[in-house]
Enzyme design. Structure first.
Site, short mmCIF file in Angstrom:
data_model
loop_
_atom_site.label_atom_id
_atom_site.label_comp_id
_atom_site.label_asym_id
_atom_site.label_seq_id
_atom_site.Cartn_x
_atom_site.Cartn_y
_atom_site.Cartn_z
N TYR A 117 0.81 -1.23 0.00
CA TYR A 117 0.00 0.00 0.00
C TYR A 117 0.84 1.27 0.00
O TYR A 117 2.05 1.22 0.14
CB TYR A 117 -1.07 0.00 1.08
CG TYR A 117 -0.69 -0.08 2.53
CD1 TYR A 117 0.59 0.15 3.02
CD2 TYR A 117 -1.68 -0.39 3.47
CE1 TYR A 117 0.87 0.10 4.36
CE2 TYR A 117 -1.41 -0.45 4.82
CZ TYR A 117 -0.14 -0.21 5.26
OH TYR A 117 0.15 -0.26 6.61
N GLU A 118 0.16 2.39 -0.21
CA GLU A 118 0.82 3.70 -0.44
C GLU A 118 1.74 3.64 -1.65
O GLU A 118 2.81 4.26 -1.68
CB GLU A 118 1.59 4.17 0.80
CG GLU A 118 0.71 4.73 1.89
CD GLU A 118 -0.05 5.99 1.49
OE1 GLU A 118 0.34 6.65 0.52
OE2 GLU A 118 -1.07 6.29 2.14
N GLY A 119 1.34 2.89 -2.66
CA GLY A 119 2.15 2.73 -3.86
C GLY A 119 3.01 1.49 -3.74
O GLY A 119 3.98 1.47 -2.97
#
Length: 592
Positions: free
Chosen positions: A434-436
């Site tokens: 997550y968060e890229g």
């Protein structure tokens, strides 16, 4: 059951002896003397070890449950949330005018590490709220700030960020959620968002959703995206929660880890939303949060590894298995403890040297964010923006690896849930996604960051490393054990960057095929620099006759291990990068 003790002494070492924060010249840092930070870290450590850590396994086994539209959090989470709320921890580094304490972001980062190590899933409830507050403070109107920030800061309300959709992850241009303007200036938000952490729960009286959606007239792709505030309960004239908005949790995701955090499918059925920031500029609003959000995830990488390492170390000291090859070391027992065996020591040293290096790297990046925000230092902003994909991608990859290594120390017992080793592995895994996702971090690093502003930020990093080496090369021990390996690794990094600059112009795939290796190469150089700085500080303390000589001697030994056993990985990554795109792209899609 696993236990956790906050590494406050090591945090203090980084803050005061490596970064020398009180003399940094950053506004607010002069007040951060040892006595003050010791009090803050001691209090935070007690919350993490005595309140949050005992609930970590509870959250993992119980999980969250959706009942009649309400998500019930695990037993004990509500009381723990009240304790965090009463302690004012969420407002530690937020503005005093809204009820915060106004301390530097660095202090919040150090405290955040302890809370994540204690209970990553629990910490996400206030962590996501903190990020949403940042977006409102940066892009909201005065009225929006007054209406939402004080209640979110105090954790009476929490916050979320709604980006991802079933068909749309990284490529937000494919977004379908719509925002229809209304006569009163509000918008009707319709669509579905998935993977929304803390999207619904029973810990706070209101949840303030920040939602990306497309409003008319914005054009195709990401250009048409705007950001909206969509409260779970709309606010009455007096600012209190009133009527229920048309937003609801349709499903809880069944996940590999972080079971104690509610990961929701959120349905917006004509919900009332309020534009935050400029129309069709939602991506800009989102990206203002990215440095801090991704630093927070990079922190999760080593913070979970820290908790896993502590428990693996305790097991290695207690578990009796076999005899040391050099002779019996536990003559009164039937066998020697695991920790006498060289391969166990290698395993533990890999974990320890990564965690301590990553802590220093993260705190340094947090200091650069403070320098950027509090001094308007554009060079600091450029440097930390360059390093954020490295910090997020490298540290979460290596943090997961460290958690797996900690599990390995337990042998078969690491695969049994009662030891807790498995939970650390499962929880750590999400930070790579997550968060890229980390592949995206690598693409961002190579495709955008190293060439940003004509490559001046990458050159600034190379110059910083060169300057440190030159400044300290008169120290023979430091030079041989730390500076020379750092110089070699830095040359590998520069050679890789040069290869991308030359080969990438002819064939972009040649650069992108090596992006993941470059991210790890860069990460090793950053930790190498941190270890060189920590070694210098440790040597200075020993020369000054430090009372706790054992701490500093262990620091030097751990650093020497990293420089001798881990930092040479840069040559492997460089060799892979030099192969270009051909080995990676040799098979056509149909040949797999």
């Amino acid at each position: 059951m696993p236990t956790y003790t906050a590494p406050a002494k090591d945090a203090q070492f980084v803050l005061h002896e490596v970064l020398d924060i009180a003399n940094s010249g950053i506004p607010g840092y002069a007040d951060l003397d040892r006595e003050f930070t010791d009090a803050v870290l001691d209090a935070a450590g007690k919350v993490a070890s005595e309140i949050l850590a005992p609930l970590n396994a509870v959250g993992d086994t119980e999980g969250c449950h959706l009942e009649n539209g309400v998500v019930r959090t695990p037993k004990g989470f509500k009381a723990a949330f009240e304790a965090v709320k009463e302690g004012g921890w969420n407002g530690l580094d937020l503005p005093e005018e809204y009820g915060g304490q106004g301390l530097p972001y660095l202090v919040g980062t150090a405290v955040g590490e302890f809370f994540v190590s204690g209970n990553m899933a629990f910490n996400m409830y206030q962590g996501l709220t903190h990020g949403a507050i940042g977006a409102i403070l940066t892009h909201g109107t005065a009225e929006q700030k007054a209406a939402y920030v004080p209640k979110m800061l105090s954790l009476e309300w929490t916050g979320t960020m709604n980006l991802t959709e079933p068909h749309c992850g990284t490529d937000l241009g494919l977004m379908r959620t719509k925002a229809e303007p209304q006569a009163d200036g509000s918008y009707r938000i319709s669509g579905q968002k998935i993977f929304i952490s803390a999207g619904e729960h029973d810990l706070a009286e209101n949840i303030i959703h920040l939602v990306l959606a497309k409003a008319p007239g914005g054009g195709e792709g990401t250009k048409g995206i705007s950001l909206f505030i969509v409260p779970k309960f709309l606010l009455n004239a007096d600012g209190a929660p009133g009527a229920r908005n048309a937003v609801a949790c349709g499903k809880l995701e069944e996940k590999m880890g972080i079971h104690g955090n509610s990961t929701c499918v959120m349905n917006f059925d004509g919900a009332t939303g309020f534009l935050i920031g400029d129309l069709h500029k939602g991506m800009r609003a989102m990206f203002t949060m990215m440095n801090e959000a991704r630093l927070g995830v990079g922190l999760q990488g080593y913070a979970v590894a820290e908790a896993a390492y502590q428990n693996a170390l305790a097991y290695a000291r207690d578990r009796l298995q076999g005899r040391a090859v050099t002779g019996v070391e536990n003559p009164s027992g039937p066998a020697d403890p695991l920790i006498v065996h060289p391969d166990i020591r290698r395993n533990l040293m890999e974990q320890k040297s990564f965690i301590e290096g990553a802590r220093a790297f993260t705190y340094w990046a947090a200091e650069l964010i403070d320098r950027s925000h509090r001094l308007g230092d554009e060079a600091a902003e450029g440097l930390v923006s360059l390093m954020i994909p490295v910090l997020k991608g490298f540290q979460t990859d290596k943090g997961f690896e460290a958690a797996v290594n900690a599990q390995q120390v337990f042998g078969g017992h690491g695969y049994i849930e009662e030891t807790g080793a498995s939970q650390f592995v499962r929880d750590a895994r999400i930070a790579m996604i997550y968060e890229g996702a980390n592949g995206v971090q690598a693409l961002d690093l190579v495709g955008r960051k190293i060439g940003q502003d004509g490559g001046k930020h990458a050159m600034a990093f190379f110059d910083l490393v060169k300057a440190f080496i030159k400044e300290n090369e008169g120290d023979a021990a430091l030079k041989a054990q730390f500076l020379d390996p750092l110089k070699t690794a830095s040359k590998d990094l520069q050679a890789a960057a040069m290869f991308f600059a030359e080969a990438g112009l002819k064939n972009p795939n040649a650069a992108l095929a090596g992006s993941y290796d470059f991210m790890h190469l860069f990460g090793h150089v950053c930790l190498g620099l941190m270890w060189a700085r920590m070694a210098r500080a440790a040597q200075a303390a020993l020369a000054a006759g430090a009372a706790d000589a054992g701490f500093y001697e262990a620091k030097l030994a751990t650093g020497r291990f990293y420089m001798a056993r881990q930092l040479p990985s840069t040559s492997l990554h460089l060799a892979r990068i030099f192969t270009g795109a051909d080995p990676v792209m040799a098979l056509g899609p149909d040949a797999f």
